[in-house]
Design a protein around this motif. Structure first.
Motif, PDB file in Angstrom:
ATOM      1  N   CYS A 147      -7.189   6.371  -7.390  1.00  0.00           N
ATOM      2  CA  CYS A 147      -8.503   7.018  -7.359  1.00  0.00           C
ATOM      3  C   CYS A 147      -8.593   8.008  -8.509  1.00  0.00           C
ATOM      4  CB  CYS A 147      -8.717   7.738  -6.029  1.00  0.00           C
ATOM      5  SG  CYS A 147     -10.297   8.609  -5.965  1.00  0.00           S
ATOM      6  N   SER A 148      -9.400   7.667  -9.526  1.00  0.00           N
ATOM      7  CA  SER A 148      -9.482   8.524 -10.710  1.00  0.00           C
ATOM      8  C   SER A 148     -10.444   9.688 -10.531  1.00  0.00           C
ATOM      9  CB  SER A 148      -9.895   7.702 -11.928  1.00  0.00           C
ATOM     10  OG  SER A 148     -11.212   7.238 -11.781  1.00  0.00           O
ATOM     11  N   THR A 149     -11.215   9.706  -9.452  1.00  0.00           N
ATOM     12  CA  THR A 149     -12.148  10.800  -9.197  1.00  0.00           C
ATOM     13  C   THR A 149     -11.396  12.099  -8.948  1.00  0.00           C
ATOM     14  OG1 THR A 149     -13.739   9.264  -8.255  1.00  0.00           O
ATOM     15  CG2 THR A 149     -14.050  11.579  -7.711  1.00  0.00           C
ATOM     16  N   ILE A 150     -10.236  11.991  -8.323  1.00  0.00           N
ATOM     17  CA  ILE A 150      -9.436  13.160  -7.975  1.00  0.00           C
ATOM     18  C   ILE A 150      -8.373  13.345  -9.044  1.00  0.00           C
ATOM     19  CG2 ILE A 150      -7.876  14.119  -6.250  1.00  0.00           C
ATOM     20  CD1 ILE A 150      -9.505  12.318  -4.229  1.00  0.00           C
ATOM     21  N   SER A 151      -8.340  14.519  -9.640  1.00  0.00           N
ATOM     22  CA  SER A 151      -7.343  14.763 -10.675  1.00  0.00           C
ATOM     23  C   SER A 151      -6.867  16.209 -10.565  1.00  0.00           C
ATOM     24  CB  SER A 151      -7.947  14.487 -12.059  1.00  0.00           C
ATOM     25  OG  SER A 151      -8.930  15.446 -12.360  1.00  0.00           O
ATOM     26  N   PRO A 152      -5.755  16.577 -11.122  1.00  0.00           N
ATOM     27  CA  PRO A 152      -4.986  15.781 -12.065  1.00  0.00           C
ATOM     28  C   PRO A 152      -4.000  14.826 -11.402  1.00  0.00           C
ATOM     29  CG  PRO A 152      -3.972  17.928 -11.848  1.00  0.00           C
ATOM     30  CD  PRO A 152      -5.195  17.923 -10.974  1.00  0.00           C
ATOM     31  N   HIS A 192      -7.076  13.429   4.559  1.00  0.00           N
ATOM     32  CA  HIS A 192      -6.943  14.830   4.158  1.00  0.00           C
ATOM     33  C   HIS A 192      -7.603  15.217   2.839  1.00  0.00           C
ATOM     34  CE1 HIS A 192      -3.834  14.465   7.245  1.00  0.00           C
ATOM     35  NE2 HIS A 192      -4.122  15.718   7.469  1.00  0.00           N
ATOM     36  N   ILE A 193      -7.829  14.288   1.920  1.00  0.00           N
ATOM     37  CA  ILE A 193      -8.377  14.720   0.630  1.00  0.00           C
ATOM     38  C   ILE A 193      -9.866  15.011   0.706  1.00  0.00           C
ATOM     39  CG2 ILE A 193      -8.802  13.996  -1.738  1.00  0.00           C
ATOM     40  CD1 ILE A 193      -5.986  12.971  -1.838  1.00  0.00           C
ATOM     41  N   PRO A 194     -10.737  14.306   1.239  1.00  0.00           N
ATOM     42  CA  PRO A 194     -10.692  12.897   1.623  1.00  0.00           C
ATOM     43  C   PRO A 194     -11.101  11.995   0.464  1.00  0.00           C
ATOM     44  CG  PRO A 194     -12.745  13.813   2.356  1.00  0.00           C
ATOM     45  CD  PRO A 194     -11.990  14.935   1.669  1.00  0.00           C
ATOM     46  N   LEU A 195     -10.591  10.801   0.503  1.00  0.00           N
ATOM     47  CA  LEU A 195     -11.008   9.776  -0.457  1.00  0.00           C
ATOM     48  C   LEU A 195     -12.290   9.135   0.066  1.00  0.00           C
ATOM     49  CD1 LEU A 195      -7.670   7.901  -1.189  1.00  0.00           C
ATOM     50  CD2 LEU A 195      -8.833   9.551  -2.635  1.00  0.00           C
ATOM     51  N   ASP A 196     -13.206   8.846  -0.807  1.00  0.00           N
ATOM     52  CA  ASP A 196     -14.435   8.150  -0.426  1.00  0.00           C
ATOM     53  C   ASP A 196     -14.384   6.757  -1.034  1.00  0.00           C
ATOM     54  OD1 ASP A 196     -16.995   7.095  -0.181  1.00  0.00           O
ATOM     55  OD2 ASP A 196     -17.926   9.074  -0.271  1.00  0.00           O
ATOM     56  N   LEU A 197     -14.083   5.774  -0.214  1.00  0.00           N
ATOM     57  CA  LEU A 197     -13.913   4.409  -0.699  1.00  0.00           C
ATOM     58  C   LEU A 197     -15.208   3.827  -1.243  1.00  0.00           C
ATOM     59  CD1 LEU A 197     -11.584   2.972   2.084  1.00  0.00           C
ATOM     60  CD2 LEU A 197     -10.956   3.808  -0.179  1.00  0.00           C
ATOM     61  N   ASP A 198     -16.330   4.392  -0.827  1.00  0.00           N
ATOM     62  CA  ASP A 198     -17.630   3.910  -1.279  1.00  0.00           C
ATOM     63  C   ASP A 198     -18.033   4.474  -2.638  1.00  0.00           C
ATOM     64  OD1 ASP A 198     -19.183   1.982  -0.159  1.00  0.00           O
ATOM     65  OD2 ASP A 198     -20.265   3.310   1.189  1.00  0.00           O
ATOM     66  N   ILE A 212       0.880  -1.169   0.000  1.00  0.00           N
ATOM     67  CA  ILE A 212       0.000   0.000   0.000  1.00  0.00           C
ATOM     68  C   ILE A 212       0.917   1.218   0.000  1.00  0.00           C
ATOM     69  CG2 ILE A 212      -1.675   1.333   1.352  1.00  0.00           C
ATOM     70  CD1 ILE A 212      -2.733  -1.361   2.403  1.00  0.00           C
ATOM     71  N   PHE A 213       0.646   2.176  -0.881  1.00  0.00           N
ATOM     72  CA  PHE A 213       1.468   3.383  -0.921  1.00  0.00           C
ATOM     73  C   PHE A 213       1.364   4.126   0.413  1.00  0.00           C
ATOM     74  CE2 PHE A 213       0.953   2.480  -5.401  1.00  0.00           C
ATOM     75  CZ  PHE A 213       2.210   2.761  -5.904  1.00  0.00           C
ATOM     76  N   ASN A 214       2.488   4.629   0.907  1.00  0.00           N
ATOM     77  CA  ASN A 214       2.544   5.331   2.191  1.00  0.00           C
ATOM     78  C   ASN A 214       1.566   6.503   2.257  1.00  0.00           C
ATOM     79  OD1 ASN A 214       4.639   3.581   2.708  1.00  0.00           O
ATOM     80  ND2 ASN A 214       6.250   5.127   2.606  1.00  0.00           N
ATOM     81  N   SER A 215       1.318   7.138   1.118  1.00  0.00           N
ATOM     82  CA  SER A 215       0.445   8.318   1.088  1.00  0.00           C
ATOM     83  C   SER A 215      -1.036   7.983   1.222  1.00  0.00           C
ATOM     84  CB  SER A 215       0.664   9.089  -0.208  1.00  0.00           C
ATOM     85  OG  SER A 215       0.385   8.253  -1.320  1.00  0.00           O
ATOM     86  N   PHE A 216      -1.414   6.724   1.042  1.00  0.00           N
ATOM     87  CA  PHE A 216      -2.829   6.356   1.049  1.00  0.00           C
ATOM     88  C   PHE A 216      -3.536   6.698   2.371  1.00  0.00           C
ATOM     89  CE2 PHE A 216      -6.188   3.012   1.504  1.00  0.00           C
ATOM     90  CZ  PHE A 216      -7.097   3.609   0.637  1.00  0.00           C
ATOM     91  N   PRO A 217      -3.022   6.305   3.542  1.00  0.00           N
ATOM     92  CA  PRO A 217      -3.705   6.669   4.792  1.00  0.00           C
ATOM     93  C   PRO A 217      -3.818   8.189   4.976  1.00  0.00           C
ATOM     94  CG  PRO A 217      -2.095   4.950   5.210  1.00  0.00           C
ATOM     95  CD  PRO A 217      -1.874   5.428   3.797  1.00  0.00           C
ATOM     96  N   PHE A 218      -2.770   8.923   4.600  1.00  0.00           N
ATOM     97  CA  PHE A 218      -2.806  10.382   4.688  1.00  0.00           C
ATOM     98  C   PHE A 218      -3.917  10.932   3.797  1.00  0.00           C
ATOM     99  CE2 PHE A 218      -1.659  14.577   3.140  1.00  0.00           C
ATOM    100  CZ  PHE A 218      -1.382  15.248   4.324  1.00  0.00           C
TER     101      PHE A 218
END
Length: 136
Positions: free
Chosen positions: A110-115, A15-21, A5-11
């Motif tokens: 996560c392709s929702t967040i770009s660029p 902080h972004i936040p990513l929505d896994l759903d 798992i990339f180290n940046s994933f939990p961060f």
């Protein structure tokens, strides 16, 4: 190198936040020119032209593969006894048919967040894997 798992994933979750759903997550395939790095800080950009960026090492659009990858469509997010579990039936999502290419790694992002799409996980096939006019 093993899967990681990339180290940046939990961060990024915090902080972004990513929505896994509800965010869209995709899998890309990489050439063996990529050097796996769990500390990779920059995300994924489809038109990367910088060798230190992960997109630079993605397979080209040809041989049944399209840059940008395939969408994970069978995701589930569950919480049981305080443990959050994010799963996907990858075998159902990630089939490239009539394919002819060679790849070494797969990456979910996560392709929702770009660029600069956040990286999630890298799968190392252990060696180059090839397919010729078949299903990968």
């Amino acid at each position: 190198m093993a899967n990681f798992i990339f180290n940046s994933f939990p961060f990024n979750l915090a902080h972004i936040p990513l929505d896994l759903d509800s965010n869209t997550f995709k899998m890309i395939l990489l050439l063996d020119t990529y050097t796996p790095n769990p500390a990779q800080e920059n995300g994924y950009t489809i038109n990367d032209d910088v060798p230190t960026n992960i997109g630079y090492h993605q397979l080209p659009t040809s041989g049944g593969y399209t840059r940008g990858g395939k969408t994970l469509t069978n995701r589930t997010l569950t919480v049981l006894a305080g443990v959050t579990k994010w799963t996907d039936e990858i075998s159902a999502d990630m089939q490239w048919t009539s394919a002819t290419f060679t790849t070494r790694y797969a990456v979910i992002y996560c392709s929702t967040i770009s660029p600069n799409a956040p990286l999630v996980i890298l799968f190392d096939f252990g060696a180059n894997k090839s397919v010729t006019a078949g299903t990968f």
